[in-house]
Design an enzyme around this catalytic site. Structure first.
Site, PDB file in Angstrom:
ATOM      1  N   THR A 119       0.821  -1.219   0.000  1.00 37.56           N
ATOM      2  CA  THR A 119       0.000   0.000   0.000  1.00 37.56           C
ATOM      3  C   THR A 119       0.849   1.261   0.000  1.00 37.56           C
ATOM      4  O   THR A 119       1.971   1.263   0.525  1.00 37.56           O
ATOM      5  CB  THR A 119      -0.910   0.009   1.254  1.00 37.56           C
ATOM      6  OG1 THR A 119      -1.529   1.296   1.378  1.00 37.56           O
ATOM      7  CG2 THR A 119      -0.122  -0.250   2.533  1.00 37.56           C
ATOM      8  N   TYR A 143      -1.715   0.112  10.056  1.00 42.71           N
ATOM      9  CA  TYR A 143      -2.020  -0.547   8.781  1.00 42.71           C
ATOM     10  C   TYR A 143      -0.795  -0.505   7.852  1.00 42.71           C
ATOM     11  O   TYR A 143      -0.334  -1.545   7.364  1.00 42.71           O
ATOM     12  CB  TYR A 143      -3.232   0.129   8.115  1.00 42.71           C
ATOM     13  CG  TYR A 143      -3.422  -0.313   6.692  1.00 42.71           C
ATOM     14  CD1 TYR A 143      -3.815  -1.615   6.406  1.00 42.71           C
ATOM     15  CD2 TYR A 143      -3.184   0.556   5.631  1.00 42.71           C
ATOM     16  CE1 TYR A 143      -3.970  -2.035   5.095  1.00 42.71           C
ATOM     17  CE2 TYR A 143      -3.343   0.145   4.329  1.00 42.71           C
ATOM     18  CZ  TYR A 143      -3.730  -1.157   4.061  1.00 42.71           C
ATOM     19  OH  TYR A 143      -3.870  -1.570   2.770  1.00 42.71           O
TER      20      TYR A 143
HETATM   21  N1  UFG Z   1     -12.827  11.220   2.362  1.00 41.68           N
HETATM   22  C1  UFG Z   1     -13.860  12.101   2.591  1.00 41.68           C
HETATM   23  N2  UFG Z   1     -15.057  11.606   2.989  1.00 41.68           N
HETATM   24  C2  UFG Z   1     -15.279  10.265   3.177  1.00 41.68           C
HETATM   25  C3  UFG Z   1     -14.216   9.367   2.941  1.00 41.68           C
HETATM   26  C4  UFG Z   1     -13.001   9.871   2.538  1.00 41.68           C
HETATM   27  O1  UFG Z   1     -13.700  13.314   2.428  1.00 41.68           O
HETATM   28  O2  UFG Z   1     -16.384   9.890   3.556  1.00 41.68           O
HETATM   29  C5  UFG Z   1     -11.543  11.741   1.873  1.00 41.68           C
HETATM   30  C6  UFG Z   1     -10.349  11.399   2.740  1.00 41.68           C
HETATM   31  O3  UFG Z   1     -10.170  12.339   3.753  1.00 41.68           O
HETATM   32  C7  UFG Z   1      -9.234  11.393   1.708  1.00 41.68           C
HETATM   33  C8  UFG Z   1      -9.924  10.870   0.449  1.00 41.68           C
HETATM   34  O4  UFG Z   1     -11.304  11.128   0.628  1.00 41.68           O
HETATM   35  O5  UFG Z   1      -8.785  12.689   1.438  1.00 41.68           O
HETATM   36  C9  UFG Z   1      -9.731   9.378   0.217  1.00 41.68           C
HETATM   37  O6  UFG Z   1     -10.073   8.668   1.392  1.00 41.68           O
HETATM   38  P1  UFG Z   1     -10.308   7.092   1.429  1.00 41.68           P
HETATM   39  O7  UFG Z   1     -10.772   6.765   2.801  1.00 41.68           O
HETATM   40  O8  UFG Z   1     -11.171   6.708   0.280  1.00 41.68           O
HETATM   41  O9  UFG Z   1      -8.891   6.498   1.145  1.00 41.68           O
HETATM   42  P2  UFG Z   1      -7.485   6.797   1.859  1.00 41.68           P
HETATM   43  O10 UFG Z   1      -6.720   7.697   0.957  1.00 41.68           O
HETATM   44  O11 UFG Z   1      -7.642   7.242   3.246  1.00 41.68           O
HETATM   45  O12 UFG Z   1      -6.839   5.355   1.957  1.00 41.68           O
HETATM   46  C10 UFG Z   1      -6.809   4.482   0.872  1.00 41.68           C
HETATM   47  C11 UFG Z   1      -6.879   3.049   1.410  1.00 41.68           C
HETATM   48  C12 UFG Z   1      -5.650   2.699   2.167  1.00 41.68           C
HETATM   49  C13 UFG Z   1      -4.416   3.021   1.367  1.00 41.68           C
HETATM   50  C14 UFG Z   1      -4.449   4.434   0.873  1.00 41.68           C
HETATM   51  C15 UFG Z   1      -3.268   4.671   0.008  1.00 41.68           C
HETATM   52  O13 UFG Z   1      -7.993   2.904   2.245  1.00 41.68           O
HETATM   53  O14 UFG Z   1      -5.680   1.330   2.429  1.00 41.68           O
HETATM   54  O15 UFG Z   1      -5.642   4.653   0.147  1.00 41.68           O
HETATM   55  O16 UFG Z   1      -3.425   5.771  -0.787  1.00 41.68           O
HETATM   56  F1  UFG Z   1      -3.328   2.874   2.137  1.00 41.68           F
END
Ligand code: UFG
Length: 332
Positions: A119, A143
């Protein structure tokens, strides 16, 4: 040549797409999954299925022998960042200890190749963007650390044994099979696009935007969203590369090399559905970097990987089509 590939976590989101990519490429997938977060129905009928845990070395050894396994694609694990902060030992068990057991069983069973789901969370908060594979890895949550530890085990095992591996560092995986055979079915998902398509279909009232004061163009977080089928095809190419050159292992980013903000993603859903999602603006989520975009030159040059679905609206369309089908399957 047709290969027998053990797919751990093949009933899950990315694993079920890898099963399809293997079948489409003429290989034979054999799935092991404990069905804790995956679904039996998500596994294509052509795949052989064993229900069980990857830490059950007797079972894994039996499968390796019975099915003459050539390589392992290892997807099984836990993936929710906030949960890993609350329950780190679950992550060090599911992602680190159980991977250790699987690697040990692979070596014992004479399997010489492994492709590992790593990841972008291994980088933590990168100093610059896009992030390259040789930049420092400093995870900011259990994680990312649990996955990085498995990368390290693979590196050391490859040096000691007749074994090579490819660790693929995924960026933000999204979308669904273009033929709508599988998709993201996770219960209680936390991922942005999944939440947005659920909201677009009336399964949620609104979408939270976490943080509006990031150092990005519109103040919301920027991520590199990669279509799950392009990610699955990267695994098939990696498999061929591992078998062609057994002396060499790889650690490679898997992303498109450009990003979209939260607002741009929600706007894309509005565009595709011709509606307007209700947005609620909230504070930052703990541990979120401003921008996380991959440098993907290495995987393109080394494997000749060429994405086919590098188009945000197409990703949204596929995610939406699957979400509709899921409504029928789950009756929600
Ligand atoms: N976000 C929102 N509202 C939501 C969910 C997410 O604004 O309801 C935002 C987050 O703050 C972030 C973006 O959307 O800026 C993406 O968030 P995600 O939760 O979809 O994904 P993450 O970037 O946090 O994490 C994902 C995977 C991880 C991995 C990571 C690597 O869940 O396992 O990408 O880029 F490590």
């Amino acid at each position: 040549k047709k290969r027998n590939i053990l797919v751990t976590g093949g009933a899950g989101y990315i694993g079920s797409h890898a099963v399809l990519a293997l079948i489409d490429a003429g290989h034979r997938p054999i799935v092991i999954d404990n069905l804790v977060t995956g679904f039996r129905w998500a596994i294509d009928d052509e795949a052989t299925f064993y229900e069980g845990d990857i830490s059950d070395s007797d079972l894994v050894l039996k499968i390796i022998g019975e099915q003459a396994i050539d390589a392992i694609m290892h997807f099984a694990g836990s993936v929710v960042v906030p949960e890993s902060v609350e329950n780190p030992l679950k992550y060090y068990d599911n992602n680190t200890a159980k991977s250790r057991s699987l690697i040990e069983t692979a070596i014992a069973g004479g399997v010489r190749h492994m492709i590992f789901s790593s990841t972008a969370a291994t980088y933590g908060i990168p100093k610059s963007s896009p992030v390259c594979e040789d930049m420092p890895t400093m995870p900011i949550n259990p994680y990312g650390m649990s996955k990085l530890m498995t990368e390290m085990m693979l590196r050391d095992v490859a040096a000691a044994h007749d074994f090579n591996y490819c660790a693929l560092r995924y960026f933000n995986v999204a979308g669904a099979d273009p033929l709508c055979r599988t998709g993201q079915s996770t219960i209680g998902a936390t991922h942005l696009l999944k939440i947005a398509v659920e909201a677009a279909l009336g399964k949620r009232a609104s979408v939270s935007v976490f943080g509006t004061d990031y150092a990005t163009e519109d103040g919301t977080g920027v991520r590199d969203y990669i279509h799950v089928s392009d990610l699955a095809s990267a695994h098939v190419i990696a498999l061929e590369a591992l078998m062609a050159d057994p002396e060499r292992s790889h650690t490679l980013n898997c992303g498109y090399g450009h990003g979209y903000s939260v607002m741009q993603v929600l706007d894309a859903v509005d565009r595709v559905t011709n509606t307007k999602l209700h947005r609620t603006f909230e504070g930052r989520r703990a541990g979120d970097p401003d921008t996380l975009v991959s440098d993907n030159i290495a995987i393109k040059q080394r494997f000749g990987w060429e994405p086919r679905y590098d188009n945000l609206d197409l990703i949204v369309q596929h995610a939406l089509a699957w979400e509709r089908r899921l409504t029928d399957i789950q009756g929600t």
